[in-house]
Scaffold this active site. Structure first.
Site, mmCIF file in Angstrom:
data_model
loop_
_atom_site.group_PDB
_atom_site.id
_atom_site.type_symbol
_atom_site.label_atom_id
_atom_site.label_comp_id
_atom_site.label_asym_id
_atom_site.label_seq_id
_atom_site.Cartn_x
_atom_site.Cartn_y
_atom_site.Cartn_z
ATOM 1 N N ARG A 31 0.832 -1.214 0.000
ATOM 2 C CA ARG A 31 0.000 0.000 0.000
ATOM 3 C C ARG A 31 0.869 1.268 0.000
ATOM 4 O O ARG A 31 0.569 2.255 -0.666
ATOM 5 C CB ARG A 31 -0.921 -0.003 1.220
ATOM 6 C CG ARG A 31 -2.110 -0.962 1.053
ATOM 7 C CD ARG A 31 -2.735 -1.248 2.396
ATOM 8 N NE ARG A 31 -3.971 -2.020 2.309
ATOM 9 C CZ ARG A 31 -4.054 -3.318 2.046
ATOM 10 N NH1 ARG A 31 -2.955 -4.003 1.791
ATOM 11 N NH2 ARG A 31 -5.228 -3.932 2.002
ATOM 12 N N GLY A 99 -1.442 -11.060 -5.414
ATOM 13 C CA GLY A 99 -2.864 -10.726 -5.587
ATOM 14 C C GLY A 99 -3.138 -9.303 -5.134
ATOM 15 O O GLY A 99 -3.906 -8.570 -5.759
ATOM 16 N N ARG A 127 -6.461 -16.744 -10.422
ATOM 17 C CA ARG A 127 -7.288 -16.114 -9.390
ATOM 18 C C ARG A 127 -8.312 -15.152 -9.977
ATOM 19 O O ARG A 127 -8.099 -14.542 -11.016
ATOM 20 C CB ARG A 127 -6.371 -15.431 -8.361
ATOM 21 C CG ARG A 127 -5.527 -16.475 -7.661
ATOM 22 C CD ARG A 127 -4.526 -15.899 -6.723
ATOM 23 N NE ARG A 127 -5.145 -15.282 -5.560
ATOM 24 C CZ ARG A 127 -4.459 -14.652 -4.629
ATOM 25 N NH1 ARG A 127 -3.149 -14.530 -4.732
ATOM 26 N NH2 ARG A 127 -5.073 -14.132 -3.597
ATOM 27 N N ASP A 324 -5.036 -15.283 6.421
ATOM 28 C CA ASP A 324 -3.781 -15.840 5.913
ATOM 29 C C ASP A 324 -3.155 -16.863 6.864
ATOM 30 O O ASP A 324 -2.083 -17.396 6.578
ATOM 31 C CB ASP A 324 -2.776 -14.708 5.639
ATOM 32 C CG ASP A 324 -3.189 -13.893 4.417
ATOM 33 O OD1 ASP A 324 -3.937 -14.427 3.572
ATOM 34 O OD2 ASP A 324 -2.787 -12.725 4.310
ATOM 35 N N LYS A 351 -6.786 -18.397 -2.822
ATOM 36 C CA LYS A 351 -5.495 -17.757 -2.515
ATOM 37 C C LYS A 351 -4.418 -18.261 -3.484
ATOM 38 O O LYS A 351 -4.736 -18.815 -4.516
ATOM 39 C CB LYS A 351 -5.113 -18.036 -1.060
ATOM 40 C CG LYS A 351 -6.117 -17.467 -0.059
ATOM 41 C CD LYS A 351 -6.067 -15.959 -0.054
ATOM 42 C CE LYS A 351 -7.173 -15.377 0.813
ATOM 43 N NZ LYS A 351 -7.328 -13.948 0.665
ATOM 44 N N ARG A 355 -5.839 -23.276 -0.717
ATOM 45 C CA ARG A 355 -5.279 -23.467 0.628
ATOM 46 C C ARG A 355 -6.132 -24.319 1.541
ATOM 47 O O ARG A 355 -5.604 -25.022 2.402
ATOM 48 C CB ARG A 355 -5.056 -22.122 1.304
ATOM 49 C CG ARG A 355 -3.641 -21.705 1.210
ATOM 50 C CD ARG A 355 -3.378 -20.459 2.019
ATOM 51 N NE ARG A 355 -2.336 -19.735 1.335
ATOM 52 C CZ ARG A 355 -2.162 -18.430 1.375
ATOM 53 N NH1 ARG A 355 -2.990 -17.687 2.071
ATOM 54 N NH2 ARG A 355 -1.175 -17.884 0.720
ATOM 55 N N ARG A 402 2.854 -19.858 1.877
ATOM 56 C CA ARG A 402 2.322 -20.212 3.203
ATOM 57 C C ARG A 402 2.205 -21.731 3.370
ATOM 58 O O ARG A 402 2.339 -22.247 4.471
ATOM 59 C CB ARG A 402 0.999 -19.500 3.474
ATOM 60 C CG ARG A 402 1.152 -17.983 3.399
ATOM 61 C CD ARG A 402 0.117 -17.211 4.175
ATOM 62 N NE ARG A 402 0.149 -15.818 3.767
ATOM 63 C CZ ARG A 402 1.019 -14.905 4.216
ATOM 64 N NH1 ARG A 402 1.915 -15.225 5.103
ATOM 65 N NH2 ARG A 402 0.984 -13.664 3.764
HETATM 66 C C1 S3P Z 1 -4.502 -8.706 1.704
HETATM 67 C C2 S3P Z 1 -5.769 -9.139 1.886
HETATM 68 C C3 S3P Z 1 -6.145 -10.565 1.969
HETATM 69 C C4 S3P Z 1 -4.937 -11.449 2.214
HETATM 70 C C5 S3P Z 1 -3.756 -11.063 1.394
HETATM 71 C C6 S3P Z 1 -3.352 -9.632 1.649
HETATM 72 C C7 S3P Z 1 -4.263 -7.256 1.596
HETATM 73 O O1 S3P Z 1 -6.777 -10.922 0.766
HETATM 74 O O2 S3P Z 1 -5.269 -12.796 1.988
HETATM 75 O O3 S3P Z 1 -2.649 -11.904 1.696
HETATM 76 O O4 S3P Z 1 -3.111 -6.811 1.722
HETATM 77 O O5 S3P Z 1 -5.248 -6.536 1.393
HETATM 78 P P1 S3P Z 1 -8.354 -10.651 0.563
HETATM 79 O O6 S3P Z 1 -8.580 -9.280 0.983
HETATM 80 O O7 S3P Z 1 -8.673 -10.837 -0.879
HETATM 81 O O8 S3P Z 1 -9.017 -11.665 1.439
#
Ligand code: S3P
Length: 453
Positions: A31, A99, A127, A324, A351, A355, A402
């Site tokens: 972010r 992702g 995904r 996670d 994921k 998972r 993971r």
């Molecule tokens: C994340 C949100 C989660 C998490 C990922 C990181 C993030 O995914 O599984 O490892 O940084 O916003 P989702 O928001 O799609 O569940």
């Protein structure tokens, strides 16, 4: 290319160290790279996670014309303002395995001047991207070919309009993509969200000084954001990642007569589901030295080896706060007294690998009774005196970091002889994982194998 395989047996007794730190938080790091790029000048981020996922975000922002320099432990990003990204024709942006990068970047590109192709590695290409495509189309963003998986192609409209949207999945990635797109509109975007990690909300308010309101009502978060405002430049020091710390918390819990302090970890309430769940199962994890840093709580986590862990029936509304960490939670359930139950875990199979299926597979492999329930639930019959003796092989798991790290912890905590493929995949989120295990006294053997196995 040769790749490595690791061999682990239970070989860790008394830890050689009682205090460690883990790498910087991945969600915050990605972010901060994306949002500093839209800010109004030079930003410094210390202790940025130097993992493959974050480096994918860095290389994408560089392709979009942002100057980023990483010197020692400080990353300098020169923001070009909310509308300052440099769009070119035929731009291809590769999110690798990440992702979070793929989804958030779509929010950032919601107003792209030309078609941009977003792609990723083989795992990311499987995904779902529909979750962000559908709401981004409401802003006016255009997508080519009705594709729902990477690669996708998107570009902005003449004018991006603010939206009202109900985010039902409890996905922080989806929520954050929409919040970033909202910044580029000239109006008020209103989101109703199933709660999920709230780092983007905190960064908007406490770091970037943006007009955002968050209200909690009837199990939902109502977020409203006014767009077209300047993002303040900032300096930031990233705290440790609770998801990375969790591997060492569980290792300590399941080992004998050990204790461990993990320093300076982000303990945002929307991330510490794992700590609450483990404490409900009988762990006595303590939070020490708590501080607030730019809206994020940060503390040391203190954990001791624990006998007499007990099963849990987890309320599904708590799932997203430990999303996670479920592989580790399953591992702890497998040695806890009683039958644990988890429900509504469909998101887990979306994921980096499937998972939920991997969790079930590993537990069955080590002789634990597991029953699958309707609506992606599982029941796990714990065996408190479980001691493994056989050989276990973990491979073809889509290089899911993971899965790899959980299998390594299972080996060190429960015994047996484990052979785990794709050694380097932990670099996706936690480059210090193996060196930290070594610091505590674990011995891990490695061997190359040819890329076809
Ligand atoms: C994340 C949100 C989660 C998490 C990922 C990181 C993030 O995914 O599984 O490892 O940084 O916003 P989702 O928001 O799609 O569940």
């Amino acid at each position: 290319m040769n790749k490595k395989i690791i061999f682990i047996k239970k070989n860790i007794n008394t830890f050689k160290k009682q205090s460690i730190s883990v790498d910087g938080d991945k969600s915050l790091s990605i972010r901060l790279i994306l949002l500093s790029s839209l800010s109004d000048g030079k930003c410094n981020v210390k202790n940025l996670l130097m993992s493959e996922d974050v480096l994918s975000a860095v290389s994408i922002m560089k392709k979009l014309g942002i100057k980023i320099r990483i010197k020692k432990k400080v990353c300098e990003i020169i923001g070009r303002g909310l509308f300052g990204l440099k769009f070119k024709k035929n731009l291809i942006l590769d999110s690798g395995n990440s992702g979070t990068t793929a989804r958030l970047i779509c929010g950032l590109l919601s107003d792209a001047k030309y078609w941009v192709k977003i792609t990723g590695d083989n795992s990311l290409k499987k995904r779902d991207m529909r979750r962000i495509i559908k709401p981004l189309k409401l802003f006016g963003t255009k997508f080519k070919n009705n594709r729902t998986k990477l690669p996708i192609y998107l570009r902005g409209p003449e004018i991006l309009k603010p939206i009202k949207y109900f985010e039902k999945l409890g996905s922080a990635q989806c929520k954050s993509a929409l919040m970033i797109a909202a910044l580029k509109t000239s109006g008020k975007t209103e989101l109703r969200c199933v709660p999920s990690r709230n780092h983007t909300e905190i960064i908007f308010k406490k770091v970037l000084n943006l007009p955002i309101k968050v209200k909690k009502k009837k199990n939902y978060d109502f977020i409203s954001i006014l767009g077209n405002k300047k993002l303040k430049k900032f300096n930031y020091k990233v705290p440790g990642d609770i998801s990375s710390a969790s591997f060492f918390i569980v290792l300590t819990l399941l080992s004998k007569n050990n204790f461990l302090r993990i320093k300076n970890v982000n303990i945002n309430p929307s991330r510490i589901g794992i700590l609450n769940i483990l404490n409900l199962m009988g762990a006595k994890i303590k939070i020490l030295n708590k501080k607030l840093y730019k809206g994020e709580p940060v503390a040391d986590i203190f954990v001791k080896s624990t006998k007499n862990l007990k099963a849990i029936k987890l309320k599904p509304k708590l799932n997203s706060f430990a999303i996670d960490e479920f592989l580790l939670i399953f591992l702890v359930s497998s040695v806890s007294k009683g039958v644990s139950t988890f429900r509504n875990l469909s998101e887990l199979n979306k994921k980096e690998s499937k998972r939920l299926d991997w969790g079930i597979k590993i537990l069955r492999m080590i002789g634990i009774k597991v029953k699958t329930l309707k609506n992606n639930g599982v029941k796990i019959w714990g065996q408190p005196n479980l001691k493994l003796k056989k050989e276990y092989v973990i491979k073809n798991f889509s290089r899911d970091h993971r899965v790899f790290m959980t299998a390594a912890i299972a080996a060190l905590a429960l015994g047996g002889s484990w052979k785990i493929y794709d050694r380097d995949c932990f670099k996706t989120s936690f480059p210090k994982f193996i060196t930290t295990l070594n610091l505590l006294g674990a011995k891990i053997n490695e061997k190359n194998y040819s890329s076809r196995y």
